[in-house]
Design a protein around this motif. Structure first.
Motif, PDB file in Angstrom:
ATOM      1  N   SER A   1       0.835  -1.208   0.000  1.00  9.15           N
ATOM      2  CA  SER A   1       0.000   0.000   0.000  1.00  9.15           C
ATOM      3  C   SER A   1       0.865   1.253   0.000  1.00  9.15           C
ATOM      4  CB  SER A   1      -0.963  -0.001   1.184  1.00  9.15           C
ATOM      5  OG  SER A   1      -0.285   0.154   2.410  1.00  9.15           O
TER       6      SER A   1
ATOM      7  N   TYR B   1      -4.282  -0.850   4.397  1.00  3.97           N
ATOM      8  CA  TYR B   1      -5.148  -0.063   3.520  1.00  3.97           C
ATOM      9  C   TYR B   1      -4.804   1.426   3.530  1.00  3.97           C
ATOM     10  CZ  TYR B   1      -8.183  -4.196   3.708  1.00  3.97           C
ATOM     11  OH  TYR B   1      -8.686  -5.480   3.627  1.00  3.97           O
TER      12      TYR B   1
ATOM     13  N   GLY C   1      -1.513   3.101   3.295  1.00  2.00           N
ATOM     14  CA  GLY C   1      -0.402   3.674   2.549  1.00  2.00           C
ATOM     15  C   GLY C   1       0.659   4.325   3.409  1.00  2.00           C
TER      16      GLY C   1
ATOM     17  N   ILE D   1      -6.783   2.215   0.335  1.00  3.03           N
ATOM     18  CA  ILE D   1      -6.075   1.732  -0.846  1.00  3.03           C
ATOM     19  C   ILE D   1      -6.307   0.234  -0.986  1.00  3.03           C
ATOM     20  CG2 ILE D   1      -3.787   1.455  -1.891  1.00  3.03           C
ATOM     21  CD1 ILE D   1      -2.968   3.929  -0.162  1.00  3.03           C
TER      22      ILE D   1
ATOM     23  N   GLU E   1      -3.443  -3.058  -4.446  1.00  2.26           N
ATOM     24  CA  GLU E   1      -2.105  -2.502  -4.657  1.00  2.26           C
ATOM     25  C   GLU E   1      -2.145  -1.171  -5.401  1.00  2.26           C
ATOM     26  OE1 GLU E   1       0.616  -5.360  -6.249  1.00  2.26           O
ATOM     27  OE2 GLU E   1       0.138  -6.851  -4.727  1.00  2.26           O
TER      28      GLU E   1
END
Length: 498
Positions: free
Chosen positions: A37, A110, A112, A313, A316
């Motif tokens: 992420s 999720y 990042g 996110i 990927e």
């Protein structure tokens, strides 16, 4: 060692961290998703794709594009500008849980954010470094922005912390820990503050205290039943099974167990046909509070393991979605419900206190005084209990029914969940004081009746509590007794007889 996976954190884990100083790490199974992420965020920046919170402003500024060279400054500015909290600081245990929960949300992969940033949160958890986080200023959507900004500032060397019993600058604490401030990169500031961890951490601590107090409340109520020679028939299993609520059945069973072999309880018709509701309906009222606690526990465990920032996110970086998981409504409703249920636990206790001290309602010395008239005894203790339960009635007004638009009406419905959680915690504190008063009065009543006639289990409680508050032989400064009993109840591990 507790290893965070983002999906398996339990209330027992949280208790171990705050009560036993259990250390916390990141489960290796999370590393790939965290790195993937983060790589997705870096690709978005490099490709100059427009994604909220990565290269745009925030809230109403979401349409303002941020230059590639400014995305790191954007994150620093976010923390500084959002750290607007006011009021007293959150207690250290709640602050510690906030960091734990935020880290658990981030390891889901999720958000990042870099692994190093998550690890720094856990460095603070494990070293007992407590960021100074004011309690007031959160609307509960977009998450707990102001509190979590204060929580995150020390990671970058800003703000203040409490460490080794002292309040100091974050930089000073980092130097003592031989750590350098973190330089935030794209999205990381937003990932740190966009969530529900202030309300959820407060709710978790409130729940832990409420559960322990609810067990203790039953034992104290059992002593009161003995002090008032209550009718044991009202706790017969058949009555409670006939209604069908498992929590009511379980509460009645615990009361029966506490009072087994008591010579101070009576049978219906022996001294009176019925007791007042505050005695007779203990399983019904306390049991309803247990129903609420189960509901609250369920919602807290879900939220403790939830991804609550924005955007999230997926795939990927192929899918980056702005949503509303930061909205605290599930916890807001649960906290309001918790406050109401615990306030009721206090209300029925205050009525039992009245029955213990009012000479028109019992055959005990008026106000449990050793010399009625010359000495007031427990008279004003009931006043205090009445004041506390009255205050709880105002605190129990639901915070979640209110909403004030913010960010130029972009954020036009908010949860006020953190207010509800703070109020629930205050209600629980007040109720503990009420039960301290009931315990003191109940012990005096059973002393008059004859402690040798008490049930073995209530007698054990009596003996332990007498180490905290001695018999009333003369009027004294009873606030010290109430405080001592309250502190003992808060620190004592409740006996969880199922």
């Amino acid at each position: 060692m507790i290893y965070l996976t983002g999906s398996a954190l339990s209330l027992a884990n949280v208790k171990a961290v705050i009560q036993e100083n259990e250390q916390v790490g990141i489960d290796p199974s999370c590393l790939d998703s965290i790195h993937n992420s983060r790589a997705a965020v870096e690709r978005i920046v490099a490709d100059q794709r427009i994604v909220y919170g990565i290269n745009t402003g925030f809230g109403k500024f979401s349409d303002v594009r941020i230059r590639q060279n400014d995305v790191e400054e954007l994150q620093r500015n976010l923390l500084l500008s959002h750290a607007c909290g006011v009021g007293p600081l959150f207690p250290e245990d709640i602050t510690k849980v906030m960091m734990l929960l935020r880290a658990n949300a981030l390891v889901k992969g999720y958000s990042g954010i870099r692994l190093d940033v998550i690890q720094r949160l856990l460095d603070f958890v494990n070293a007992d470094v407590y960021p100074c986080v004011p309690q007031q200023g959160s609307l509960g959507a977009s998450g707990d922005l102001a509190p979590l900004a204060h929580l995150a500032l020390p990671l970058i060397g800003e703000g203040e912390v409490r460490y080794q019993g002292k309040k100091m600058s974050a930089l000073e604490a980092l130097q003592l820990l031989q750590l350098a401030p973190i330089m935030l990169q794209a999205k990381e500031g937003l990932a740190l503050i966009n969530g529900t961890q202030a309300m959820t951490a407060t709710g978790v601590v409130a729940y832990i205290e409420a559960e322990q107090l609810a067990f203790q409340a039953e034992k104290i109520a059992a002593v009161t039943i003995e002090g008032l020679e209550g009718i044991i028939d009202a706790f017969d299993e058949d009555i409670h099974v006939a209604r069908g609520y498992p929590e009511q059945v379980a509460c009645a069973a615990r009361i029966r167990a506490y009072l087994t072999d008591s010579q101070l309880t009576t049978k219906q018709g022996e001294k009176r046909v019925q007791d007042a509701y505050s005695l007779r309906c203990i399983p019904q009222v306390h049991g309803a509070t247990w129903q609420t606690l189960q509901y609250v526990e369920d919602k807290l465990v879900i939220e403790m393991n939830a991804a609550t920032d924005n955007p999230l996110i997926f795939d990927e970086g192929e899918k980056v979605i702005s949503g509303g998981n930061f909205h605290g409504q599930p916890i807001a409703l649960a906290m309001d419900f918790l406050g109401i249920a615990m306030a009721e636990l206090g209300n029925i206790s205050e009525r039992r206190i009245e029955r213990l001290v009012n000479p028109q309602l019992n055959d005990l010395p008026p106000f449990l005084s050793p010399q009625p008239g010359l000495q007031s005894g427990a008279m004003i203790m009931q006043y205090v209990a009445a004041a506390l339960v009255s205050e709880n009635k105002t605190l129990a007004h639901p915070a979640s029914v209110d909403s004030i638009p913010s960010s130029a009406n972009q954020e036009d419905h908010v949860s006020m969940g953190t207010i509800g959680a703070r109020h629930a915690l205050q209600i629980i504190s007040n109720v503990r004081n009420v039960y301290a008063i009931e315990a003191i009065c109940a012990m005096e009543a059973t002393t008059y009746r004859g402690i040798e006639k008490m049930a073995p289990r209530t007698r054990q409680f009596f003996n332990e509590a007498r180490e905290i508050v001695p018999t009333i032989t003369n009027d004294r400064m009873f606030s010290k007794d109430i405080q001592g009993m309250t502190e003992w109840l808060r620190s004592k591990e409740a006996v969880k007889t199922k």
